[in-house]
Design a protein around this motif. Structure first.
Motif, mmCIF file in Angstrom:
data_model
loop_
_atom_site.group_PDB
_atom_site.id
_atom_site.type_symbol
_atom_site.label_atom_id
_atom_site.label_comp_id
_atom_site.label_asym_id
_atom_site.label_seq_id
_atom_site.Cartn_x
_atom_site.Cartn_y
_atom_site.Cartn_z
ATOM 1 N N SER A 124 0.841 -1.195 0.000
ATOM 2 C CA SER A 124 0.000 0.000 0.000
ATOM 3 C C SER A 124 0.869 1.235 0.000
ATOM 4 O O SER A 124 2.019 1.204 0.416
ATOM 5 C CB SER A 124 -0.907 0.011 1.235
ATOM 6 N N VAL A 125 0.315 2.351 -0.464
ATOM 7 C CA VAL A 125 1.059 3.603 -0.513
ATOM 8 C C VAL A 125 1.116 4.199 0.889
ATOM 9 O O VAL A 125 0.117 4.240 1.600
ATOM 10 C CB VAL A 125 0.379 4.589 -1.481
ATOM 11 N N ARG A 134 -1.544 6.840 -7.699
ATOM 12 C CA ARG A 134 -1.414 5.690 -6.810
ATOM 13 C C ARG A 134 -0.526 4.615 -7.447
ATOM 14 O O ARG A 134 0.343 4.026 -6.771
ATOM 15 C CB ARG A 134 -2.793 5.138 -6.488
ATOM 16 N N GLN A 173 2.990 3.345 -5.951
ATOM 17 C CA GLN A 173 3.175 1.938 -5.622
ATOM 18 C C GLN A 173 4.430 1.387 -6.290
ATOM 19 O O GLN A 173 5.239 0.690 -5.657
ATOM 20 C CB GLN A 173 1.941 1.138 -6.053
ATOM 21 N N ARG A 226 -5.994 10.240 -9.966
ATOM 22 C CA ARG A 226 -5.790 9.543 -8.690
ATOM 23 C C ARG A 226 -5.259 8.131 -8.906
ATOM 24 O O ARG A 226 -4.356 7.669 -8.200
ATOM 25 C CB ARG A 226 -7.111 9.502 -7.908
ATOM 26 N N GLN A 227 -5.818 7.460 -9.927
ATOM 27 C CA GLN A 227 -5.383 6.093 -10.186
ATOM 28 C C GLN A 227 -3.930 6.036 -10.638
ATOM 29 O O GLN A 227 -3.147 5.185 -10.202
ATOM 30 C CB GLN A 227 -6.310 5.471 -11.244
ATOM 31 N N LYS A 274 0.760 6.960 2.679
ATOM 32 C CA LYS A 274 0.242 8.305 2.463
ATOM 33 C C LYS A 274 0.804 9.311 3.458
ATOM 34 O O LYS A 274 1.129 10.442 3.106
ATOM 35 C CB LYS A 274 -1.287 8.288 2.550
ATOM 36 N N GLU A 329 -6.429 12.848 -0.856
ATOM 37 C CA GLU A 329 -5.945 11.468 -0.844
ATOM 38 C C GLU A 329 -5.032 11.188 0.351
ATOM 39 O O GLU A 329 -4.626 10.045 0.584
ATOM 40 C CB GLU A 329 -5.185 11.165 -2.144
#
Length: 483
Positions: free
Chosen positions: A4-5, A122, A126, A118-119, A7, A32
């Motif tokens: 997972s990122v 991300r 990643q 956003r996609q 954040k 985000e």
């Protein structure tokens, strides 16, 4: 499995001169959960990158001062190993090709489709974290291999420990790394350290703190590993806070070095400038290196024992077992070494050969045990007469002894010979079967030379032996000098 990122620790740099787009991008990234920095042009973006090292850059292609293409190219020259998402209003293949050519990882066109942005952000993050973690793992495995190789190549524990702390601090990019050595009393000291220049060194510092002796030793014996991300929010005891404050630490990672079910010491990384979240790879690295250090300690201890054993063997091989002074082998080695040294220095070397007068008669009269005691007493006298550390008294063979006197001229050698005769006479050792005295006496031959290539050790020994023979022929209980 894709991680997972992160954040809370992700810093995004938005570069766009359109204030509306800039605000929209900032809002979208903050929504985000990312931290956001903003620049109005490419030149400003370069400065922010150097100062803050963000995890991702959203870069507009068309800007004044420095456009996105030029900025992206210069970021590559700075070895910027981060993803760059180019934002362009030019939806043509040439612009896309140019973006990829200057180092962009991906692109998106205006007007921005926010779900697509956003996609892609991300996905890029990643990929970035996967590559970063892979690179970190490779570097750490290389470090472990380096330390392992150092252990195999070196028996010097200090060198191995020093290499470890230097390389760990470099790899973890932390402020201080130490190896803390426990002492039997429960306290300990910093045996090796690598520390950034702005922080006070702790090398050699002894810590009497009860935190280690009262609590931590037991806990570390259980194999516990301690991580503190922020000393201000870790619920620490006051003595622990005081200890970390003395070490100027804001965060630390502690791994015990266990030796035969006892805690030999600790391998510790400190972050002094700010709190730090220690990740899994950091912990794995220190655990593996602590295991390697245990091997190094075992190896060093075995080597030390071997050295002591070899020294004892060497001593046994060089000492006469009866008289406990150097033997003929030691005499030969020292004489050759001093000859070579004094030949270079062009300094004198004297040799005295000594023989106990009528020693066979002594053995026949008093027996061999008494003869052995006599040899010991003569050896003790000779050993006491020589004063300088470079001089050597040795048993030459049977009832013969020899004295090597480096940097001693003929006058000095005669003084030593006269002193020996006086000391032997003062012992009043009874020798009723001597043909010249009621007491034990010696005959001595003295020879002196300045070593040079045209002469030899054999010559010096022969001349001392000739002088000894002359002393015996002219009445014994005296010395003669080679003329």
């Amino acid at each position: 499995m894709t991680p997972s990122v992160h954040k809370n620790h992700t810093l995004v740099l938005v570069v766009d001169d359109d204030l509306v787009i800039q605000m929209q991008l900032r809002y979208a990234m903050q929504k985000e959960g990312y931290q956001v920095l903003v620049a109005n042009d490419g030149k400003a973006a370069l400065s922010i990158y150097i100062e803050s090292n963000p995890d991702l850059i959203l870069l507009d292609a068309m800007m004044p001062v420095m456009d996105g293409f030029s900025c992206c190219a210069q970021l590559q020259e700075l070895n910027a190993n981060i993803p760059i998402l180019m934002i362009t209003g030019l939806n043509d293949q040439n612009s896309v090709d140019k973006a990829f050519a200057v180092g962009a990882a991906d692109y998106i066109t205006k007007p921005i489709h926010w779900a697509v942005l956003r996609q892609r952000v991300r996905r890029l993050l990643q990929m970035h974290w996967v590559m970063k973690e892979l690179q970190s793992r490779i570097e750490k495995e290389q470090l472990i291999a380096k330390i392992t190789q150092k252990i195999r190549q070196s028996l010097n524990l200090e060198i191995i420990l020093s290499t470890t702390v230097i390389e760990v601090r470099k790899l973890l990019k932390t402020d201080r790394v130490i190896v803390y050595r426990f002492l039997p009393e429960g306290n300990g000291y910093v045996i090796v350290e690598s520390v950034a220049p702005e922080w006070q060194p702790m090398l050699g510092k002894v810590f009497e703190d009860t935190y280690f002796s009262d609590k931590c030793t037991y806990n570390y014996q259980q194999g516990n590993i301690y991580t503190i991300d922020d000393i201000d929010n870790a619920g620490l005891s006051q003595c622990h806070i005081d200890l970390l404050t003395e070490l100027q630490a804001r965060a630390n990672l502690v791994v015990p070095i266990e030796r035969e079910n006892n805690v030999w010491g600790l391998l510790v990384a400190y972050e002094c400038s700010r709190p730090r979240k220690w990740d899994k790879l950091d912990i794995e690295l220190l655990i593996q290196l602590a295991d390697q250090l245990v091997m190094a300690i075992q190896q060093a201890e075995l080597y030390q024992k071997l050295e002591i054993a070899n020294q004892k063997l060497q001593q046994l091989a060089s000492i006469d077992s009866l008289t406990e002074i150097p033997n003929r082998r030691s005499f030969d080695e020292v004489l050759e070494r001093e000859w070579n040294r004094l030949e270079r220095e062009k300094a004198p070397l004297s040799l005295i050969l000594c023989d106990i007068d009528f020693f066979k008669n002594y053995n026949d009269t008093y027996g061999h045990p008494a003869g052995d005691k006599c040899l010991k007493e003569v050896a003790q006298v000779l050993n006491q007469v020589i004063q300088r550390s470079g001089d050597l008294a040795a048993r030459y063979g049977g009832e013969e002894f020899a004295l090597i006197l480096p940097n001693t001229d003929a006058t000095g050698a005669v003084y030593i010979a006269e002193t020996i005769l006086l000391q032997i006479r003062s012992q009043n050792l009874i020798h009723e079967s001597s043909k010249i005295s009621s007491y034990l006496t010696l005959s001595l031959g003295v020879a002196t030379i300045i070593p040079q290539a045209t002469s030899s050790l054999t010559w010096l020994i022969a001349k001392a032996d000739e002088a000894l023979y002359r002393a015996k022929e002219t009445g014994r209980n005296r010395y003669c000098i080679h003329q």
